[in-house]
Design a protein around this motif. Sequence first.
Motif, PDB file in Angstrom:
ATOM      1  N   PHE A  18       3.669 -22.613  -0.280  1.00  0.00           N
ATOM      2  CA  PHE A  18       2.873 -23.821  -0.485  1.00  0.00           C
ATOM      3  C   PHE A  18       2.662 -24.114  -1.961  1.00  0.00           C
ATOM      4  CE2 PHE A  18       1.794 -22.642   3.824  1.00  0.00           C
ATOM      5  CZ  PHE A  18       1.723 -23.872   4.459  1.00  0.00           C
ATOM      6  N   GLY A  19       2.459 -25.387  -2.261  1.00  0.00           N
ATOM      7  CA  GLY A  19       2.037 -25.825  -3.593  1.00  0.00           C
ATOM      8  C   GLY A  19       1.095 -26.996  -3.406  1.00  0.00           C
ATOM      9  N   ILE A  20      -0.118 -26.907  -3.951  1.00  0.00           N
ATOM     10  CA  ILE A  20      -1.132 -27.942  -3.725  1.00  0.00           C
ATOM     11  C   ILE A  20      -1.405 -28.697  -5.027  1.00  0.00           C
ATOM     12  CG2 ILE A  20      -3.515 -28.384  -3.008  1.00  0.00           C
ATOM     13  CD1 ILE A  20      -3.335 -25.763  -1.363  1.00  0.00           C
ATOM     14  N   GLU A  21      -1.394 -30.021  -4.923  1.00  0.00           N
ATOM     15  CA  GLU A  21      -1.745 -30.872  -6.065  1.00  0.00           C
ATOM     16  C   GLU A  21      -3.217 -31.259  -5.922  1.00  0.00           C
ATOM     17  OE1 GLU A  21       1.212 -34.140  -6.425  1.00  0.00           O
ATOM     18  OE2 GLU A  21       2.256 -33.056  -4.857  1.00  0.00           O
ATOM     19  N   GLN A  22      -4.069 -30.663  -6.699  1.00  0.00           N
ATOM     20  CA  GLN A  22      -5.511 -30.942  -6.588  1.00  0.00           C
ATOM     21  C   GLN A  22      -5.896 -32.079  -7.519  1.00  0.00           C
ATOM     22  OE1 GLN A  22      -8.329 -29.298  -4.687  1.00  0.00           O
ATOM     23  NE2 GLN A  22      -8.975 -31.337  -5.329  1.00  0.00           N
TER      24      GLN A  22
ATOM     25  N   TRP B 239      -8.000 -36.607 -12.748  1.00  0.00           N
ATOM     26  CA  TRP B 239      -6.936 -35.708 -13.194  1.00  0.00           C
ATOM     27  C   TRP B 239      -6.375 -34.938 -12.011  1.00  0.00           C
ATOM     28  CZ3 TRP B 239      -5.480 -35.004 -18.476  1.00  0.00           C
ATOM     29  CH2 TRP B 239      -6.263 -35.698 -19.396  1.00  0.00           C
ATOM     30  N   GLU B 240      -5.332 -34.179 -12.281  1.00  0.00           N
ATOM     31  CA  GLU B 240      -4.717 -33.346 -11.247  1.00  0.00           C
ATOM     32  C   GLU B 240      -4.254 -32.030 -11.859  1.00  0.00           C
ATOM     33  OE1 GLU B 240      -1.503 -35.100  -8.808  1.00  0.00           O
ATOM     34  OE2 GLU B 240      -0.281 -33.341  -9.262  1.00  0.00           O
ATOM     35  N   TYR B 241      -4.387 -30.955 -11.106  1.00  0.00           N
ATOM     36  CA  TYR B 241      -3.662 -29.723 -11.440  1.00  0.00           C
ATOM     37  C   TYR B 241      -2.954 -29.266 -10.182  1.00  0.00           C
ATOM     38  CZ  TYR B 241      -7.955 -27.533  -9.571  1.00  0.00           C
ATOM     39  OH  TYR B 241      -9.026 -27.186  -8.785  1.00  0.00           O
ATOM     40  N   GLN B 242      -1.920 -28.468 -10.365  1.00  0.00           N
ATOM     41  CA  GLN B 242      -1.165 -27.985  -9.213  1.00  0.00           C
ATOM     42  C   GLN B 242      -1.257 -26.467  -9.126  1.00  0.00           C
ATOM     43  OE1 GLN B 242       1.417 -29.638 -11.559  1.00  0.00           O
ATOM     44  NE2 GLN B 242       0.508 -31.610 -11.074  1.00  0.00           N
ATOM     45  N   ILE B 243      -1.550 -25.982  -7.915  1.00  0.00           N
ATOM     46  CA  ILE B 243      -1.607 -24.548  -7.648  1.00  0.00           C
ATOM     47  C   ILE B 243      -0.426 -24.186  -6.751  1.00  0.00           C
ATOM     48  CG2 ILE B 243      -2.935 -22.701  -6.552  1.00  0.00           C
ATOM     49  CD1 ILE B 243      -4.269 -23.680  -9.089  1.00  0.00           C
ATOM     50  N   GLY B 244       0.317 -23.177  -7.125  1.00  0.00           N
ATOM     51  CA  GLY B 244       1.493 -22.754  -6.351  1.00  0.00           C
ATOM     52  C   GLY B 244       2.636 -22.487  -7.312  1.00  0.00           C
ATOM     53  N   THR B 245       3.776 -22.300  -6.822  1.00  0.00           N
ATOM     54  CA  THR B 245       4.192 -22.151  -5.448  1.00  0.00           C
ATOM     55  C   THR B 245       4.011 -20.696  -5.014  1.00  0.00           C
ATOM     56  OG1 THR B 245       5.916 -23.765  -6.013  1.00  0.00           O
ATOM     57  CG2 THR B 245       6.116 -22.644  -3.892  1.00  0.00           C
ATOM     58  N   GLY B 246       3.529 -20.470  -3.790  1.00  0.00           N
ATOM     59  CA  GLY B 246       3.327 -19.102  -3.362  1.00  0.00           C
ATOM     60  C   GLY B 246       2.970 -19.014  -1.895  1.00  0.00           C
TER      61      GLY B 246
ATOM     62  N   THR C 263      -0.029 -31.644  -0.211  1.00  0.00           N
ATOM     63  CA  THR C 263       0.282 -30.254   0.099  1.00  0.00           C
ATOM     64  C   THR C 263       1.778 -30.115   0.342  1.00  0.00           C
ATOM     65  OG1 THR C 263      -1.941 -29.948   0.978  1.00  0.00           O
ATOM     66  CG2 THR C 263      -0.262 -28.350   1.674  1.00  0.00           C
ATOM     67  N   ASN C 264       2.445 -29.450  -0.574  1.00  0.00           N
ATOM     68  CA  ASN C 264       3.894 -29.254  -0.508  1.00  0.00           C
ATOM     69  C   ASN C 264       4.159 -27.939   0.200  1.00  0.00           C
ATOM     70  OD1 ASN C 264       4.876 -31.479  -2.631  1.00  0.00           O
ATOM     71  ND2 ASN C 264       3.018 -30.517  -3.400  1.00  0.00           N
ATOM     72  N   PHE C 265       5.142 -27.961   1.104  1.00  0.00           N
ATOM     73  CA  PHE C 265       5.370 -26.740   1.878  1.00  0.00           C
ATOM     74  C   PHE C 265       6.844 -26.564   2.190  1.00  0.00           C
ATOM     75  CE2 PHE C 265       6.408 -28.578   5.965  1.00  0.00           C
ATOM     76  CZ  PHE C 265       5.901 -29.857   5.844  1.00  0.00           C
ATOM     77  N   SER C 266       7.222 -25.327   2.426  1.00  0.00           N
ATOM     78  CA  SER C 266       8.588 -25.020   2.859  1.00  0.00           C
ATOM     79  C   SER C 266       8.572 -23.704   3.612  1.00  0.00           C
ATOM     80  CB  SER C 266       9.526 -24.915   1.655  1.00  0.00           C
ATOM     81  OG  SER C 266       9.104 -23.884   0.782  1.00  0.00           O
ATOM     82  N   THR C 267       9.587 -23.547   4.460  1.00  0.00           N
ATOM     83  CA  THR C 267       9.844 -22.248   5.077  1.00  0.00           C
ATOM     84  C   THR C 267      11.163 -21.757   4.471  1.00  0.00           C
ATOM     85  OG1 THR C 267      11.102 -23.315   6.818  1.00  0.00           O
ATOM     86  CG2 THR C 267       8.777 -22.893   7.275  1.00  0.00           C
TER      87      THR C 267
ATOM     88  N   ILE D 174       4.596 -38.331   4.811  1.00  0.00           N
ATOM     89  CA  ILE D 174       5.401 -37.196   4.367  1.00  0.00           C
ATOM     90  C   ILE D 174       6.485 -37.721   3.433  1.00  0.00           C
ATOM     91  CG2 ILE D 174       6.965 -35.322   5.060  1.00  0.00           C
ATOM     92  CD1 ILE D 174       4.164 -34.885   6.165  1.00  0.00           C
ATOM     93  N   ARG D 175       6.497 -37.227   2.199  1.00  0.00           N
ATOM     94  CA  ARG D 175       7.535 -37.646   1.254  1.00  0.00           C
ATOM     95  C   ARG D 175       8.585 -36.546   1.130  1.00  0.00           C
ATOM     96  NH1 ARG D 175       8.368 -37.169  -4.630  1.00  0.00           N
ATOM     97  NH2 ARG D 175       6.455 -35.942  -4.677  1.00  0.00           N
ATOM     98  N   ILE D 176       9.853 -36.961   1.213  1.00  0.00           N
ATOM     99  CA  ILE D 176      10.962 -36.050   0.929  1.00  0.00           C
ATOM    100  C   ILE D 176      11.299 -36.245  -0.544  1.00  0.00           C
ATOM    101  CG2 ILE D 176      13.318 -35.391   1.570  1.00  0.00           C
ATOM    102  CD1 ILE D 176      12.817 -37.097   4.187  1.00  0.00           C
TER     103      ILE D 176
ATOM    104  N   GLY E 103      15.069 -27.687   0.819  1.00  0.00           N
ATOM    105  CA  GLY E 103      13.995 -27.549  -0.166  1.00  0.00           C
ATOM    106  C   GLY E 103      12.629 -27.609   0.502  1.00  0.00           C
ATOM    107  N   TYR E 104      11.799 -28.601   0.106  1.00  0.00           N
ATOM    108  CA  TYR E 104      10.435 -28.661   0.628  1.00  0.00           C
ATOM    109  C   TYR E 104      10.048 -30.097   0.938  1.00  0.00           C
ATOM    110  CZ  TYR E 104       8.991 -30.299  -4.031  1.00  0.00           C
ATOM    111  OH  TYR E 104       8.836 -31.020  -5.183  1.00  0.00           O
ATOM    112  N   LEU E 105       8.914 -30.250   1.624  1.00  0.00           N
ATOM    113  CA  LEU E 105       8.368 -31.570   1.934  1.00  0.00           C
ATOM    114  C   LEU E 105       6.970 -31.672   1.350  1.00  0.00           C
ATOM    115  CD1 LEU E 105       9.428 -31.879   5.694  1.00  0.00           C
ATOM    116  CD2 LEU E 105      10.474 -33.077   3.733  1.00  0.00           C
ATOM    117  N   GLU E 106       6.557 -32.902   1.079  1.00  0.00           N
ATOM    118  CA  GLU E 106       5.207 -33.159   0.569  1.00  0.00           C
ATOM    119  C   GLU E 106       4.388 -33.853   1.639  1.00  0.00           C
ATOM    120  OE1 GLU E 106       4.663 -36.470  -2.167  1.00  0.00           O
ATOM    121  OE2 GLU E 106       3.210 -35.312  -3.310  1.00  0.00           O
ATOM    122  N   ASP E 107       3.304 -33.226   2.076  1.00  0.00           N
ATOM    123  CA  ASP E 107       2.353 -33.874   2.978  1.00  0.00           C
ATOM    124  C   ASP E 107       1.311 -34.554   2.094  1.00  0.00           C
ATOM    125  OD1 ASP E 107       0.523 -34.677   4.857  1.00  0.00           O
ATOM    126  OD2 ASP E 107       0.646 -32.813   6.046  1.00  0.00           O
TER     127      ASP E 107
END
Length: 337
Positions: free
Chosen positions: A114-118, A184-191, A236-240, A298-300, A310-314
Motif C-alpha cells: 500500500f501507499g497512502i496519499e494523506q 498539503w499532501e504527504y505520501q506514506i508507503g510503499t509497504g 489509497t494505492n495498492f497492489s498484490t 479507481i485510477r489506473i 503494477g498498482y491501482l489508485e483508489d
Amino acid sequence: MAEYIWLDGEKVPEIRGKTKILEIKENEKLDEFKASTWGFDGSSTMQAEGHNSDCVLEPVRTYYDPIRNTGNEEFPHLLVLNEVMLPNGKPHSSNTRFGLKHIAERHQAEKFWFGIEQEYTLFQGDRPFGFPKEGFPDPQGRYYCGVGAGKAIGRQIIEEHMRACLEAKLLFAGINAEVMPGQWEYQIGTGDPLKVADDLIVARYLMERIAEEQGVSVSLAPKPCPGDWNGAGAHTNFSTKKMREFGGFDAVIEKLRERHQEHIAVYGQGIEERLTGKHETCPYTEFRSGVSDRGASIRIPWQCERERKGYLEDRRPCANMDPYVVLGKIMETVGEP
Ligand code: ADP
Ligand code: MN
Ligand code: MN
Ligand code: MN
C-alpha cells in the motif's frame, strides 16, 4: 521519555498521547527493547464509562522520537504506538488495528503493498491557514505544487514534518502543496499494510505536534471549506504480487465495483460532501475506473496501463479515514476468498 500514543473513541478517532518515563537497563539496546503495557482513563476518551474506566495500552511498534531527541541521547526518547485493549485481554471496540492484523495474516501470501496519499488542511483559528481575516484568497489555480510567498502557505511546518518523519524512519515517499491554499499532501508507503497504517498514524501525530508549536491546527475534514475549494482525500494505492507481476486489473476493478457502497460506507466521515463529481472526484453514488482519470473512483496510472501491470489508485477514501479499516476492506474485497 516514551510518548505512548493511541486512537481514541471519537466518531472520527483522534490521536491521544501521554508520557511515561522508562527505566532502561544497562547495556540495553534499542532493537531489543520492549515497551511495557500501560493504561489510561477511558472515560475521558470516549472509550469507557466512569465507573469502569480502565483501558489498557498494548505497545505494538516503537519509533525514534524526532521531536524530543537532540541526537546526543545515550538511549533515545521514543514514540510508542499502542493498541487499546480491555483489562480482560480482549481488543477494545475502537481498536481497528486488531482487525487489520488478522486480515493481513489471512492474505499474507498475496503480498499486498500500500501507499497512502494523506491530504490535510492547516488552520489558524477557524480559517484555513493563509486565508485573509475576511473574504477569500485568490481562487484555486496557482497553489498546487506552488512555489513562493502567497502560493506555498505553511511550508516551514511541512518541511519540519518531513524531516521528523524521516528521522522516525517512517516509510515516507514525498510531499506536495495541494490545490487549495493551506492544503498539503504527504505520501506514506510503499509497504505492507500494518507498517503503512501504523506509519500513517505516527505521521499524523507528528504533524499535529509540529503545527501545535506554531499555534496551527490540522484538519483532516474531507471538505474543510465549502464552495469552490478542493476537498481533502487519502488516495489509497495498492497492489498484490500478482498485480505487480501480471496485472489483471480488470478482475480487480470488477470486484471493487460490486462492493462500491460497502467501501464508501467506511471511507471516512462526510464522504458525500467531498465525492460530488467536482474537484477531481467521482460522485459517491457512481463507480468509474479510468486511465489517468482524476474524475474516476479507481485510477489506473498511465505507466501501469502501458506496462499492463503494477498498482491501482483508489481515489475514494477521505483524508479522515481510518487506515486500519480502509486497508482491511481493500484486502478483503480484492484478495483471494
Ligand atoms: P498521484 O499521482 O496520485 O498524486 P503520488 O505520487 O502522490 O500519486 O502517490 C503515489 C503513491 O503510490 C505513493 O504513495 C506510493 O507509495 C504508491 N505506490 C507506488 N507503487 C506502488 C505499488 N506497486 N503498490 C502500491 N502502492 C504503490
Ligand atoms: Mn499525490
Ligand atoms: Mn493530492
Ligand atoms: Mn492521487
